[in-house]
Design a protein around this motif. Sequence first.
Motif, PDB file in Angstrom:
ATOM      1  N   VAL A 144       2.275  -5.788 -12.528  1.00  0.00           N
ATOM      2  CA  VAL A 144       2.881  -6.217 -11.273  1.00  0.00           C
ATOM      3  C   VAL A 144       4.076  -7.119 -11.558  1.00  0.00           C
ATOM      4  O   VAL A 144       4.044  -7.943 -12.478  1.00  0.00           O
ATOM      5  N   SER A 145       5.127  -6.977 -10.773  1.00  0.00           N
ATOM      6  CA  SER A 145       6.289  -7.847 -10.910  1.00  0.00           C
ATOM      7  C   SER A 145       6.641  -8.452  -9.554  1.00  0.00           C
ATOM      8  O   SER A 145       6.186  -7.987  -8.520  1.00  0.00           O
ATOM      9  N   GLY A 146       7.451  -9.504  -9.575  1.00  0.00           N
ATOM     10  CA  GLY A 146       7.939 -10.101  -8.334  1.00  0.00           C
ATOM     11  C   GLY A 146       7.002 -11.130  -7.746  1.00  0.00           C
ATOM     12  O   GLY A 146       5.842 -11.259  -8.150  1.00  0.00           O
ATOM     13  N   ASP A 147       7.514 -11.868  -6.770  1.00  0.00           N
ATOM     14  CA  ASP A 147       6.765 -12.959  -6.134  1.00  0.00           C
ATOM     15  C   ASP A 147       6.265 -12.632  -4.742  1.00  0.00           C
ATOM     16  O   ASP A 147       5.503 -13.394  -4.156  1.00  0.00           O
ATOM     17  N   SER A 148       6.705 -11.532  -4.168  1.00  0.00           N
ATOM     18  CA  SER A 148       6.305 -11.193  -2.802  1.00  0.00           C
ATOM     19  C   SER A 148       4.817 -10.829  -2.735  1.00  0.00           C
ATOM     20  O   SER A 148       4.294 -10.162  -3.625  1.00  0.00           O
ATOM     21  N   PRO A 149       4.118 -11.266  -1.673  1.00  0.00           N
ATOM     22  CA  PRO A 149       2.699 -10.897  -1.520  1.00  0.00           C
ATOM     23  C   PRO A 149       2.502  -9.526  -0.891  1.00  0.00           C
ATOM     24  O   PRO A 149       1.362  -9.087  -0.712  1.00  0.00           O
ATOM     25  N   TYR A 150       3.582  -8.843  -0.542  1.00  0.00           N
ATOM     26  CA  TYR A 150       3.471  -7.584   0.189  1.00  0.00           C
ATOM     27  C   TYR A 150       3.285  -6.407  -0.770  1.00  0.00           C
ATOM     28  O   TYR A 150       4.157  -5.552  -0.941  1.00  0.00           O
ATOM     29  N   LEU A 151       2.118  -6.389  -1.376  1.00  0.00           N
ATOM     30  CA  LEU A 151       1.789  -5.334  -2.329  1.00  0.00           C
ATOM     31  C   LEU A 151       0.279  -5.132  -2.366  1.00  0.00           C
ATOM     32  O   LEU A 151      -0.488  -6.097  -2.400  1.00  0.00           O
ATOM     33  N   TYR A 152      -0.140  -3.869  -2.338  1.00  0.00           N
ATOM     34  CA  TYR A 152      -1.542  -3.500  -2.530  1.00  0.00           C
ATOM     35  C   TYR A 152      -1.628  -2.555  -3.724  1.00  0.00           C
ATOM     36  O   TYR A 152      -0.806  -1.639  -3.866  1.00  0.00           O
ATOM     37  N   VAL A 153      -2.626  -2.770  -4.552  1.00  0.00           N
ATOM     38  CA  VAL A 153      -2.861  -1.916  -5.713  1.00  0.00           C
ATOM     39  C   VAL A 153      -4.290  -1.400  -5.655  1.00  0.00           C
ATOM     40  O   VAL A 153      -5.217  -2.155  -5.346  1.00  0.00           O
ATOM     41  N   GLY A 154      -4.482  -0.135  -5.937  1.00  0.00           N
ATOM     42  CA  GLY A 154      -5.841   0.404  -5.923  1.00  0.00           C
ATOM     43  C   GLY A 154      -5.868   1.903  -6.058  1.00  0.00           C
ATOM     44  O   GLY A 154      -5.136   2.482  -6.871  1.00  0.00           O
ATOM     45  N   VAL A 155      -6.702   2.533  -5.244  1.00  0.00           N
ATOM     46  CA  VAL A 155      -6.877   3.982  -5.298  1.00  0.00           C
ATOM     47  C   VAL A 155      -6.835   4.565  -3.896  1.00  0.00           C
ATOM     48  O   VAL A 155      -7.067   3.870  -2.908  1.00  0.00           O
ATOM     49  N   ALA A 156      -6.518   5.845  -3.843  1.00  0.00           N
ATOM     50  CA  ALA A 156      -6.545   6.567  -2.569  1.00  0.00           C
ATOM     51  C   ALA A 156      -6.968   7.999  -2.841  1.00  0.00           C
ATOM     52  O   ALA A 156      -6.845   8.505  -3.964  1.00  0.00           O
ATOM     53  N   TYR A 157      -7.468   8.645  -1.802  1.00  0.00           N
ATOM     54  CA  TYR A 157      -7.852  10.036  -1.928  1.00  0.00           C
ATOM     55  C   TYR A 157      -6.616  10.926  -1.799  1.00  0.00           C
ATOM     56  O   TYR A 157      -5.649  10.584  -1.105  1.00  0.00           O
ATOM     57  N   LYS A 158      -6.657  12.036  -2.479  1.00  0.00           N
ATOM     58  CA  LYS A 158      -5.540  12.971  -2.442  1.00  0.00           C
ATOM     59  C   LYS A 158      -5.185  13.315  -0.996  1.00  0.00           C
ATOM     60  O   LYS A 158      -6.055  13.635  -0.195  1.00  0.00           O
ATOM     61  N   GLY A 159      -3.898  13.227  -0.670  1.00  0.00           N
ATOM     62  CA  GLY A 159      -3.446  13.535   0.676  1.00  0.00           C
ATOM     63  C   GLY A 159      -3.403  12.352   1.618  1.00  0.00           C
ATOM     64  O   GLY A 159      -3.094  12.512   2.797  1.00  0.00           O
TER      65      GLY A 159
ATOM     66  N   CYS B   8      -7.550 -13.187  -7.573  1.00  0.00           N
ATOM     67  CA  CYS B   8      -6.202 -12.878  -7.128  1.00  0.00           C
ATOM     68  C   CYS B   8      -5.339 -12.447  -8.320  1.00  0.00           C
ATOM     69  O   CYS B   8      -5.673 -12.697  -9.467  1.00  0.00           O
ATOM     70  N   TYR B   9      -4.231 -11.803  -8.007  1.00  0.00           N
ATOM     71  CA  TYR B   9      -3.252 -11.473  -9.033  1.00  0.00           C
ATOM     72  C   TYR B   9      -1.858 -11.708  -8.460  1.00  0.00           C
ATOM     73  O   TYR B   9      -1.674 -11.764  -7.239  1.00  0.00           O
ATOM     74  N   GLY B  10      -0.903 -11.865  -9.351  1.00  0.00           N
ATOM     75  CA  GLY B  10       0.467 -12.116  -8.920  1.00  0.00           C
ATOM     76  C   GLY B  10       1.458 -11.473  -9.860  1.00  0.00           C
ATOM     77  O   GLY B  10       1.108 -10.644 -10.715  1.00  0.00           O
ATOM     78  N   GLY B  11       2.718 -11.852  -9.727  1.00  0.00           N
ATOM     79  CA  GLY B  11       3.767 -11.299 -10.566  1.00  0.00           C
ATOM     80  C   GLY B  11       3.510 -11.569 -12.035  1.00  0.00           C
ATOM     81  O   GLY B  11       3.141 -12.673 -12.415  1.00  0.00           O
ATOM     82  N   GLY B  12       3.683 -10.556 -12.859  1.00  0.00           N
ATOM     83  CA  GLY B  12       3.455 -10.670 -14.290  1.00  0.00           C
ATOM     84  C   GLY B  12       2.055 -10.315 -14.726  1.00  0.00           C
ATOM     85  O   GLY B  12       1.797 -10.155 -15.931  1.00  0.00           O
ATOM     86  N   ASP B  13       1.111 -10.195 -13.790  1.00  0.00           N
ATOM     87  CA  ASP B  13      -0.268  -9.845 -14.129  1.00  0.00           C
ATOM     88  C   ASP B  13      -0.424  -8.335 -14.284  1.00  0.00           C
ATOM     89  O   ASP B  13       0.348  -7.548 -13.736  1.00  0.00           O
ATOM     90  N   VAL B  14      -1.466  -7.958 -15.011  1.00  0.00           N
ATOM     91  CA  VAL B  14      -1.817  -6.555 -15.176  1.00  0.00           C
ATOM     92  C   VAL B  14      -3.111  -6.296 -14.409  1.00  0.00           C
ATOM     93  O   VAL B  14      -4.137  -6.921 -14.677  1.00  0.00           O
ATOM     94  N   VAL B  15      -3.048  -5.417 -13.445  1.00  0.00           N
ATOM     95  CA  VAL B  15      -4.215  -5.047 -12.642  1.00  0.00           C
ATOM     96  C   VAL B  15      -4.845  -3.794 -13.236  1.00  0.00           C
ATOM     97  O   VAL B  15      -4.166  -2.774 -13.422  1.00  0.00           O
ATOM     98  N   GLY B  16      -6.115  -3.885 -13.565  1.00  0.00           N
ATOM     99  CA  GLY B  16      -6.850  -2.739 -14.068  1.00  0.00           C
ATOM    100  C   GLY B  16      -7.729  -2.153 -12.986  1.00  0.00           C
ATOM    101  O   GLY B  16      -8.305  -2.890 -12.174  1.00  0.00           O
ATOM    102  N   ILE B  17      -7.834  -0.848 -12.952  1.00  0.00           N
ATOM    103  CA  ILE B  17      -8.658  -0.151 -11.961  1.00  0.00           C
ATOM    104  C   ILE B  17      -9.600   0.778 -12.704  1.00  0.00           C
ATOM    105  O   ILE B  17      -9.157   1.659 -13.447  1.00  0.00           O
TER     106      ILE B  17
END
Length: 248
Positions: A125-140, A184-193
């Motif tokens: 993840v990069s940047g300081d903005s909180p407007y970001l979601y990371v995760g999974v979604a179903y195809k489509g 929580c996570y922020g800019g510069g962190d690595v999010v694992g799923i």
Amino acid sequence: MCTEDRYPNLDLASTRPFPEDSSFTIIYEGPQNEFHVKSLPSNEQHWFRVRACSNNIMSRWCNKTLSVKTKEERGFSWDRAASHKETVISMEGQRVQRSPSSSHWVCAFGNKAFNLKRRYATIKVSGDSPYLYVGVAYKGAPVAEAYNNVSVLWRKGSGDLCFHGVRLNRSKLPSVSSASGELCYGGGDVVGIMVDVKLGKVAFFCNGVLARTASGLRTDVDVLPFVSLGSGDAPSYDHALPDLSSCS
């Protein structure tokens, strides 16, 4: 003859003698003088041998055995075709961001679904903005919404989890457990799923430390890496690995 250019999934430098106590499985018999082996699992050793056939008479097996090892699978890249048209994806497909001209949420899909062997993906993840979601979604899944009922997403900054469209904050997590104080996570962190497609479970890591787990993923559809971008942040695929000892 196998070459790395022709067979990019093979690591010809990593070879071993054929184990004497093993047996071969015939994968082709026919009139062709060459045969292409496809879809071999990653990071596995394979041995091949051939013999000739003339007028239905089989010769002895060739004394020489070809030993190859398939390469360790690379991580996913961002899928241009499946992602929002206002995402900007780097040429190699490892970095994605919202177009500067966009003023709404845009989403991007990874190009490889999780399965029994491909269980883990990492996103830097990069940047300081909180407007970001990371995760999974179903195809489509829709690609113009921050979150919805076909995705499971972890929000940057707040640590809230959006599970199938329901936003759960830190105090309301009935099906979610925390394995550490790092919620929580922020800019510069690595999010694992990590996804268990058989049991329908998902786990989120921050810099290799388990932070959240949840149950209830659908097991009848493809589950893919997914990000929702509400700012100019530019998540990218990362090669970091977690400590998996706390997540089984």
